[in-house]
Design a protein around this motif. Structure first.
Motif, PDB file in Angstrom:
ATOM      1  N   LYS A 229      33.014 -16.594  20.923  1.00  0.00           N
ATOM      2  CA  LYS A 229      32.068 -16.757  22.030  1.00  0.00           C
ATOM      3  C   LYS A 229      30.680 -17.158  21.550  1.00  0.00           C
ATOM      4  O   LYS A 229      29.825 -17.539  22.357  1.00  0.00           O
ATOM      5  CB  LYS A 229      31.984 -15.449  22.823  1.00  0.00           C
ATOM      6  N   ILE A 230      30.435 -17.064  20.240  1.00  0.00           N
ATOM      7  CA  ILE A 230      29.151 -17.500  19.673  1.00  0.00           C
ATOM      8  C   ILE A 230      29.273 -18.967  19.285  1.00  0.00           C
ATOM      9  O   ILE A 230      30.234 -19.352  18.604  1.00  0.00           O
ATOM     10  CB  ILE A 230      28.789 -16.649  18.439  1.00  0.00           C
ATOM     11  N   GLY A 343      17.178 -12.330  14.879  1.00  0.00           N
ATOM     12  CA  GLY A 343      16.250 -13.449  15.012  1.00  0.00           C
ATOM     13  C   GLY A 343      16.906 -14.782  14.691  1.00  0.00           C
ATOM     14  O   GLY A 343      16.617 -15.804  15.327  1.00  0.00           O
ATOM     15  N   ALA A 344      17.814 -14.783  13.702  1.00  0.00           N
ATOM     16  CA  ALA A 344      18.518 -16.017  13.363  1.00  0.00           C
ATOM     17  C   ALA A 344      19.430 -16.458  14.498  1.00  0.00           C
ATOM     18  O   ALA A 344      19.569 -17.654  14.777  1.00  0.00           O
ATOM     19  CB  ALA A 344      19.329 -15.810  12.082  1.00  0.00           C
ATOM     20  N   LEU A 345      20.045 -15.489  15.181  1.00  0.00           N
ATOM     21  CA  LEU A 345      21.007 -15.819  16.234  1.00  0.00           C
ATOM     22  C   LEU A 345      20.370 -15.914  17.620  1.00  0.00           C
ATOM     23  O   LEU A 345      21.084 -16.084  18.613  1.00  0.00           O
ATOM     24  CB  LEU A 345      22.127 -14.783  16.239  1.00  0.00           C
ATOM     25  N   GLU A 346      19.056 -15.796  17.692  1.00  0.00           N
ATOM     26  CA  GLU A 346      18.368 -15.878  18.988  1.00  0.00           C
ATOM     27  C   GLU A 346      18.653 -17.203  19.682  1.00  0.00           C
ATOM     28  O   GLU A 346      18.820 -17.256  20.903  1.00  0.00           O
ATOM     29  CB  GLU A 346      16.869 -15.682  18.795  1.00  0.00           C
ATOM     30  N   ARG A 347      18.711 -18.274  18.902  1.00  0.00           N
ATOM     31  CA  ARG A 347      18.972 -19.596  19.492  1.00  0.00           C
ATOM     32  C   ARG A 347      20.424 -19.735  19.937  1.00  0.00           C
ATOM     33  O   ARG A 347      20.712 -20.480  20.868  1.00  0.00           O
ATOM     34  CB  ARG A 347      18.625 -20.697  18.486  1.00  0.00           C
ATOM     35  N   ALA A 348      21.319 -19.040  19.257  1.00  0.00           N
ATOM     36  CA  ALA A 348      22.743 -19.194  19.559  1.00  0.00           C
ATOM     37  C   ALA A 348      23.148 -18.394  20.793  1.00  0.00           C
ATOM     38  O   ALA A 348      23.888 -18.888  21.645  1.00  0.00           O
ATOM     39  CB  ALA A 348      23.576 -18.758  18.348  1.00  0.00           C
ATOM     40  N   VAL A 349      22.702 -17.150  20.880  1.00  0.00           N
ATOM     41  CA  VAL A 349      23.090 -16.275  21.997  1.00  0.00           C
ATOM     42  C   VAL A 349      21.838 -15.554  22.516  1.00  0.00           C
ATOM     43  O   VAL A 349      21.728 -14.336  22.423  1.00  0.00           O
ATOM     44  CB  VAL A 349      24.179 -15.269  21.557  1.00  0.00           C
ATOM     45  N   PRO A 350      20.895 -16.300  23.074  1.00  0.00           N
ATOM     46  CA  PRO A 350      19.601 -15.687  23.443  1.00  0.00           C
ATOM     47  C   PRO A 350      19.724 -14.545  24.443  1.00  0.00           C
ATOM     48  O   PRO A 350      18.911 -13.618  24.418  1.00  0.00           O
ATOM     49  CB  PRO A 350      18.820 -16.871  24.033  1.00  0.00           C
TER      50      PRO A 350
END
Length: 554
Positions: A229-230, A343-350
């Motif tokens: 789902k990511i 923080g790294a995944l904020e763009r992927a699953v905000p």
């Protein structure tokens, strides 16, 4: 067992978790220190006969659970499973084999049924003291920090290793508490082994391996479903955090592809000459926890969930410290693995990411009680939790670790350090559509009638909890002694009557504060989370609106 239906699998799985929960209960009931009895600084884990982590206690510390599997493998290197006897109890507190610092002990017992080894139980607890300089950020080598136990047998075939117990007792300040907690670890593993055998007898299970395989395979499947789902891609992040002197840079690169993910901490700064260095076992545990939070938080932990994960860090970066670096305060850096990865995944699953949290505040005290006996203990406090889409951050809530805050009455009785004040800090939570949780002010006084050494291991003192998606940052954590600022990682000797004031950090807000409803802001004012000035400054809600609403409600 391979044909086990889903309902039976669920029943067996829940029963195994209930066994680990009973191990936790036994540990807490029999422990001597407030670290275990009140703060639940512990984990209890059940393994199958091959050493695969199978189930954990519902209340367990994520980092301990995440290090337990590698710890058992280190124990096997010293004592191969085939050499273990019924009644053996194996232990270590080595930072690189255990949880990352000397102050936690990992205790394992093999479980035998009808003369055949069927599994292992393990409990992990923070000890009140292990000698040396004590738990602080001040040490520069592991040798200064206390007694380091390689993998050894506390009990051999049911006979206590009295020489080893005497060695530990001689090297610690509060021997009654330390030995009492070690005995509690021995006892709870005995209970866990007995319950596992009773479970197998009741259901006619001669071998746990097929059940273990099913549970771990199902857990892996759930983790992989969550990873799908990511969105695929490469995501990176870099943050700065406070140290003793110069700031430390933490970096990560996350490569997500299909149902697998790799995390690399290349670019992270090197180790420091302070007890802030993090052995990789601790880093790996928190990295796995961060991924689990975003994929399958509701699923019980076991080995299956880490199979899709590959986690690496360069040797002797601060997140992969090698001996003899000091590691006592490794949580002061290691806890940042979670917000670094979020923080790294904020763009992927905000919309799945939580804003940064104010985090825990842990400090150590060493001294003499007013009644004359020695004192050595940790005090746990908490800043505010970060906001999340649809949910405000909770006030004064621990994170990412979940140890309990010490009750005031217990703390005062055990240490003779008085808690003069505990009060929520209005406006400390980061403004946002979903507000960050507020911190608290805590005031302590040295009423021991003796000198008292207090070692801080503070974080969020220079770099606040970051808000996400337009949310604003939380307030910083602050320390003062007798009204004068104190170093957040300093070690101080307090005179009788000295007063320590702590301002706990606020959590970050989530979303634009302009989108927060007026009614929610008014509720914040009524609950003491936001002041009138804060309502106007951060949310544009005027004093007149607050007063009119108050009159209507009255």
């Amino acid at each position: 067992m391979s044909e086990l239906d889903p309902i039976s699998l669920g029943i067996y799985w829940d029963r195994l978790i209930s066994i680990t929960d009973e191990i936790v209960s036994t540990l807490v009931r029999t422990s001597f220190s407030i670290n275990v009895r009140e703060s639940y600084d512990l984990s209890c884990v059940l393994f199958d006969a091959d050493g695969h982590p199978l189930a954990q206690g519902s209340y367990s510390v994520p980092s301990f659970t995440g290090t337990s599997g590698p710890t058992l493998q280190h124990m096997f290197k010293r004592f191969p499973p085939g050499t273990l006897e019924a009644g053996d109890v194996v232990a270590t507190n080595d930072p690189w084999m255990g949880t990352g610092h000397l102050f936690d002990i990992s205790v394992m017992r093999p479980v035998f049924r009808n003369g055949r080894r069927v599994g292992f139980t393990m409990s992990i607890t923070h000890l009140p003291d292990i000698g040396g300089a004590g738990n602080s950020a001040a040490s520069t080598e592991v040798y200064e920090e206390g007694l380091r136990l390689p993998v050894c047998k506390l009990v051999k075939a049911g006979k206590l290793n009295e020489e080893l117990i005497d060695l530990i007792r001689t090297n610690v300040r509060v021997s009654e508490q330390v030995i009492g907690d070690i005995m509690a670890n021995i006892s709870c593993n005995e209970v866990g082994g007995r319950l596992l055998v009773e479970f197998m007898d009741e259901y006619g299970i001669n071998d746990l391996s097929p059940l273990s395989h099913l549970i771990r395979s199902r857990s892996e499947q759930i983790m992989r479903e969550g990873l799908r789902k990511i969105p695929d891609g490469k995501f990176d992040n870099e943050i700065m955090i406070e140290s003793i002197a110069d700031p430390i840079r933490l970096a990560c690169q996350i490569d997500k592809h299909g149902d697998a993910v790799s995390v690399d901490f290349a670019g992270t700064d090197g180790c420091v000459r302070a007890a802030l260095n993090v052995p990789f076992c601790y880093t790996r545990a928190w990295a796995a926890y961060a991924i689990k939070c975003l994929t399958c938080p509701e699923t019980p932990n076991n080995e299956g969930q880490v199979r899709p994960l590959t986690i690496t860090a360069p040797a002797n970066c601060i997140l992969n410290a090698l001996p003899p670096h000091a590691t006592g305060g490794r949580h002061s850096v290691g806890h940042f693995v979670v917000p670094l990865m979020f923080g790294a995944l904020e763009r992927a699953v905000p919309h799945a990411i939580q804003a940064d949290m104010g985090m825990m505040n842990i400090f150590n005290v060493q001294g003499t009680h007013r009644q004359g006996h020695p004192v050595a203990s940790l005090f746990f406090l908490a800043g505010g939790f970060g906001g999340k889409e649809g949910l405000d951050g909770s006030p004064t809530t621990p994170g990412p670790s979940n140890m309990g805050v010490v009750p005031t009455e217990v703390w005062e009785s055990m240490t003779s350090i008085s808690v003069l004040k505990r009060e929520l800090l209005a406006d400390s939570g980061g403004p946002g559509e979903f507000r960050g949780g507020v911190g608290q002010e805590v005031v302590l006084r040295n009423d021991t009638d003796h000198h008292l050494t207090m070692s801080f291991m503070g974080l969020r003192t220079s770099y606040p909890a970051r808000g996400f998606l337009g949310g604003r940052d939380g307030a910083l954590r602050r320390y003062a002694i007798n009204g004068k600022p104190a170093h957040p990682k300093g070690r101080y000797v307090l005179q009788p009557g000295d007063i320590v004031t702590l301002h706990e950090a606020g959590g970050g807000g989530f979303g634009d504060p302009a989108n927060r409803s007026t009614s929610a802001v008014l509720d914040d004012v009524r609950n003491g989370f936001v002041t009138l000035n804060g309502a106007l400054r951060d949310y544009g809600v005027t004093v007149d609106v607050v007063k009119r609403t108050a009159l209507r409600n009255s």
